[in-house]
Design a protein around this motif. Structure first.
Motif, PDB file in Angstrom:
ATOM      1  N   ALA A 171       2.867  -0.893   2.419  1.00  0.00           N
ATOM      2  CA  ALA A 171       4.038  -0.014   2.426  1.00  0.00           C
ATOM      3  C   ALA A 171       5.111  -0.562   3.362  1.00  0.00           C
ATOM      4  O   ALA A 171       6.306  -0.543   3.023  1.00  0.00           O
ATOM      5  N   LEU A 172       4.711  -1.055   4.532  1.00  0.00           N
ATOM      6  CA  LEU A 172       5.691  -1.621   5.465  1.00  0.00           C
ATOM      7  C   LEU A 172       6.376  -2.852   4.885  1.00  0.00           C
ATOM      8  O   LEU A 172       7.594  -3.010   5.003  1.00  0.00           O
ATOM      9  N   SER A 222      -1.107   0.760   4.395  1.00  0.00           N
ATOM     10  CA  SER A 222      -0.009   0.907   5.348  1.00  0.00           C
ATOM     11  C   SER A 222       0.767  -0.399   5.486  1.00  0.00           C
ATOM     12  O   SER A 222       1.996  -0.394   5.517  1.00  0.00           O
ATOM     13  N   LEU A 223       0.045  -1.506   5.580  1.00  0.00           N
ATOM     14  CA  LEU A 223       0.724  -2.807   5.668  1.00  0.00           C
ATOM     15  C   LEU A 223       1.526  -3.093   4.408  1.00  0.00           C
ATOM     16  O   LEU A 223       2.655  -3.597   4.479  1.00  0.00           O
ATOM     17  N   ASN A 265      -6.955   2.165   4.224  1.00  0.00           N
ATOM     18  CA  ASN A 265      -5.734   2.776   4.750  1.00  0.00           C
ATOM     19  C   ASN A 265      -4.884   1.771   5.511  1.00  0.00           C
ATOM     20  O   ASN A 265      -3.652   1.795   5.419  1.00  0.00           O
ATOM     21  N   ILE A 266      -5.520   0.888   6.257  1.00  0.00           N
ATOM     22  CA  ILE A 266      -4.772  -0.149   6.974  1.00  0.00           C
ATOM     23  C   ILE A 266      -4.051  -1.056   5.979  1.00  0.00           C
ATOM     24  O   ILE A 266      -2.864  -1.359   6.140  1.00  0.00           O
TER      25      ILE A 266
END
Length: 62
Positions: free
Chosen positions: A36-37, A33-34, A29-30
Motif C-alpha cells: 500500500a505504501l 502495508s508495504l 499484514n506487513i
C-alpha cells in the motif's frame, strides 16, 4: 494451509499451529502495508508528473 503442510512454529503440538497461524497473518499484514505504501508513492509520482506535463504544455502554448 498450515494443517495441510503440517507447519508448526516453536512447539510441536496445537500451540505450534496457533503461533504459526498468528505469525502468518502478521507477515501478510506487513506485506500488504508495504504494498500500500509503495502504491501510494507511485500514484503520487504519477500525479506530480501529470502536473508538470500540463504546466509544460501551457508554457509551450504561450
Amino acid at each position: 494451509m498450515l494443517v495441510i503442510t503440517g507447519f508448526k512454529l516453536i512447539f510441536n503440538d496445537w500451540r505450534g499451529y496457533l503461533i504459526a497461524g498468528f505469525s502468518l497473518v502478521w507477515i501478510a499484514n506487513i506485506y500488504m502495508s508495504l504494498f500500500a505504501l509503495i502504491r501510494v508513492d507511485l500514484k503520487k509520482v504519477k500525479f506530480e508528473a501529470n502536473i508538470k506535463e500540463v504546466e509544460h504544455k501551457r508554457a509551450a502554448e504561450e
